[in-house]
Design an enzyme around this catalytic site. Sequence first.
Site, PDB file in Angstrom:
ATOM      1  N   ASN A 295      33.673  42.462  32.494  1.00  0.00           N
ATOM      2  CA  ASN A 295      34.500  43.660  32.308  1.00  0.00           C
ATOM      3  C   ASN A 295      35.869  43.338  31.718  1.00  0.00           C
ATOM      4  O   ASN A 295      36.760  44.176  31.729  1.00  0.00           O
ATOM      5  CB  ASN A 295      34.702  44.389  33.648  1.00  0.00           C
ATOM      6  CG  ASN A 295      33.435  45.067  34.105  1.00  0.00           C
ATOM      7  OD1 ASN A 295      32.543  45.283  33.294  1.00  0.00           O
ATOM      8  ND2 ASN A 295      33.340  45.377  35.376  1.00  0.00           N
TER       9      ASN A 295
ATOM     10  N   THR B  23      29.862  43.479  41.817  1.00  0.00           N
ATOM     11  CA  THR B  23      28.834  42.453  41.700  1.00  0.00           C
ATOM     12  C   THR B  23      28.980  41.498  42.875  1.00  0.00           C
ATOM     13  O   THR B  23      30.096  41.213  43.295  1.00  0.00           O
ATOM     14  CB  THR B  23      29.037  41.695  40.364  1.00  0.00           C
ATOM     15  OG1 THR B  23      29.265  42.650  39.366  1.00  0.00           O
ATOM     16  CG2 THR B  23      27.851  40.847  40.011  1.00  0.00           C
TER      17      THR B  23
ATOM     18  N   GLY C 158      25.554  48.324  26.204  1.00  0.00           N
ATOM     19  CA  GLY C 158      25.590  48.299  27.661  1.00  0.00           C
ATOM     20  C   GLY C 158      24.386  49.043  28.191  1.00  0.00           C
ATOM     21  O   GLY C 158      23.485  49.405  27.432  1.00  0.00           O
TER      22      GLY C 158
ATOM     23  N   LYS D  48      35.288  41.564  36.953  1.00  0.00           N
ATOM     24  CA  LYS D  48      34.439  40.382  36.726  1.00  0.00           C
ATOM     25  C   LYS D  48      34.545  40.038  35.249  1.00  0.00           C
ATOM     26  O   LYS D  48      34.952  40.905  34.453  1.00  0.00           O
ATOM     27  CB  LYS D  48      32.992  40.676  37.141  1.00  0.00           C
ATOM     28  CG  LYS D  48      32.419  41.883  36.470  1.00  0.00           C
ATOM     29  CD  LYS D  48      31.038  42.222  36.983  1.00  0.00           C
ATOM     30  CE  LYS D  48      30.601  43.542  36.358  1.00  0.00           C
ATOM     31  NZ  LYS D  48      29.339  44.028  36.786  1.00  0.00           N
TER      32      LYS D  48
ATOM     33  N   ASP E  94      36.015  49.081  31.753  1.00  0.00           N
ATOM     34  CA  ASP E  94      35.025  49.616  32.691  1.00  0.00           C
ATOM     35  C   ASP E  94      35.610  50.000  34.050  1.00  0.00           C
ATOM     36  O   ASP E  94      35.567  49.233  35.005  1.00  0.00           O
ATOM     37  CB  ASP E  94      33.855  48.634  32.878  1.00  0.00           C
ATOM     38  CG  ASP E  94      32.652  49.321  33.534  1.00  0.00           C
ATOM     39  OD1 ASP E  94      32.805  50.468  34.004  1.00  0.00           O
ATOM     40  OD2 ASP E  94      31.578  48.717  33.564  1.00  0.00           O
TER      41      ASP E  94
ATOM     42  N   ASP F 144      35.681  46.343  40.561  1.00  0.00           N
ATOM     43  CA  ASP F 144      34.576  45.683  39.855  1.00  0.00           C
ATOM     44  C   ASP F 144      35.112  44.770  38.766  1.00  0.00           C
ATOM     45  O   ASP F 144      34.596  44.740  37.659  1.00  0.00           O
ATOM     46  CB  ASP F 144      33.627  46.741  39.270  1.00  0.00           C
ATOM     47  CG  ASP F 144      32.277  46.145  38.866  1.00  0.00           C
ATOM     48  OD1 ASP F 144      31.905  45.096  39.429  1.00  0.00           O
ATOM     49  OD2 ASP F 144      31.619  46.711  37.992  1.00  0.00           O
TER      50      ASP F 144
ATOM     51  N   LYS G 264      32.105  54.243  21.811  1.00  0.00           N
ATOM     52  CA  LYS G 264      30.973  54.037  22.718  1.00  0.00           C
ATOM     53  C   LYS G 264      30.129  55.303  22.727  1.00  0.00           C
ATOM     54  O   LYS G 264      30.639  56.392  22.969  1.00  0.00           O
ATOM     55  CB  LYS G 264      31.486  53.721  24.125  1.00  0.00           C
ATOM     56  CG  LYS G 264      30.401  53.180  25.037  1.00  0.00           C
ATOM     57  CD  LYS G 264      30.866  53.073  26.474  1.00  0.00           C
ATOM     58  CE  LYS G 264      31.278  51.690  26.861  1.00  0.00           C
ATOM     59  NZ  LYS G 264      31.374  51.505  28.318  1.00  0.00           N
TER      60      LYS G 264
ATOM     61  N   LEU H  32      28.883  46.613  17.863  1.00  0.00           N
ATOM     62  CA  LEU H  32      29.641  45.623  18.647  1.00  0.00           C
ATOM     63  C   LEU H  32      28.882  45.126  19.869  1.00  0.00           C
ATOM     64  O   LEU H  32      29.069  43.996  20.311  1.00  0.00           O
ATOM     65  CB  LEU H  32      30.972  46.220  19.110  1.00  0.00           C
ATOM     66  CG  LEU H  32      32.007  46.532  18.030  1.00  0.00           C
ATOM     67  CD1 LEU H  32      33.207  47.244  18.634  1.00  0.00           C
ATOM     68  CD2 LEU H  32      32.462  45.249  17.341  1.00  0.00           C
ATOM     69  N   GLY H  33      28.056  45.975  20.436  1.00  0.00           N
ATOM     70  CA  GLY H  33      27.336  45.544  21.631  1.00  0.00           C
ATOM     71  C   GLY H  33      26.665  46.717  22.306  1.00  0.00           C
ATOM     72  O   GLY H  33      26.841  47.873  21.916  1.00  0.00           O
TER      73      GLY H  33
END
Length: 277
Positions: free
Chosen positions: A142, A172, A23, A139, A155, A137, A43, A20-21
Amino acid sequence: MAIEEKKEWKLQDFEIGKFLGEGKFGKVYLAREIESGFPVALKVIFKEKLDKYQFWEHLTREIVIQSSLQHPNVLRLFAWFHDETRIFLVLEYAANGELYKLLRSVGHFTEKRAATYVASLARALAYCHEKHVIHRDIKPENLLLDLDGRLKIADFGWAVQSNAKRHTMCGTIDYLAPEMVEKKAHDHGVDNWTLGILCYEFLYGMPPFEAADQYDTLRRIMKVDLHFPSTHYVSSEAKDLICKLLVKESSKRLSLKQILRHPWIMNNAEPSGCCNY
Ligand code: AMP
């Protein structure tokens, strides 16, 4: 929910599917719990990486906080387990992926979609704040979307669970509230500020204080140097909400309850929280 809560999990309980991705600390795969057939996102984090980047504390915080939260707009962390070299997080599967990617592909959202996401965020943050959790956090990277297009906050590595005011600088840069830039004590008001930043970014496709360098961004945040570009039409009600959230003094920002009662939200947000069109 079809995942048994108290069970001692192991990798053999899952059938691993597509990637899926990735990090900074690991890879995420679609997986299925074999007994129930329930789809999850698994994960995989390498312990070596946690040592290298001294990330144990961050991960522990993420696990403790996220597993204690149950809200339709907060990504569930069902369970975790480990072997000699890896840690596995069993997460709710968000089939529509990152909201960030959707935003980048369409440029900016419609008012209806933006208001639906802002309302979902306000509800999720109200729930978190009730439990004394400040995310710190928030953003677009996330925020994930499930199969029905419902927003899920993910996250919680930077979140804190505390009643007291905090001093750490985190998050960020574009999403930092002025009190965090100044390293002043801050509380849940930082998440309300971020909601204003996100509302702007959803409607205009970029955060309001973006600048060529980070110093300039910080300066613009401190001045609350807010402009509304005329590239496309955005209603005055939407701008009104943004102006009432991007207020330097945190106690004067709209509360989460007031956001949910704001006319722009009342007139535009999809009550189901689903945006699959
Ligand atoms: P992360 O390590 O959390 O940054 O995740 C890396 C990538 O995996 C993200 O950018 C997403 O595209 C994907 N991903 C992470 N968690 C999930 C999830 N629960 N459901 C679907 N995709 C996810």
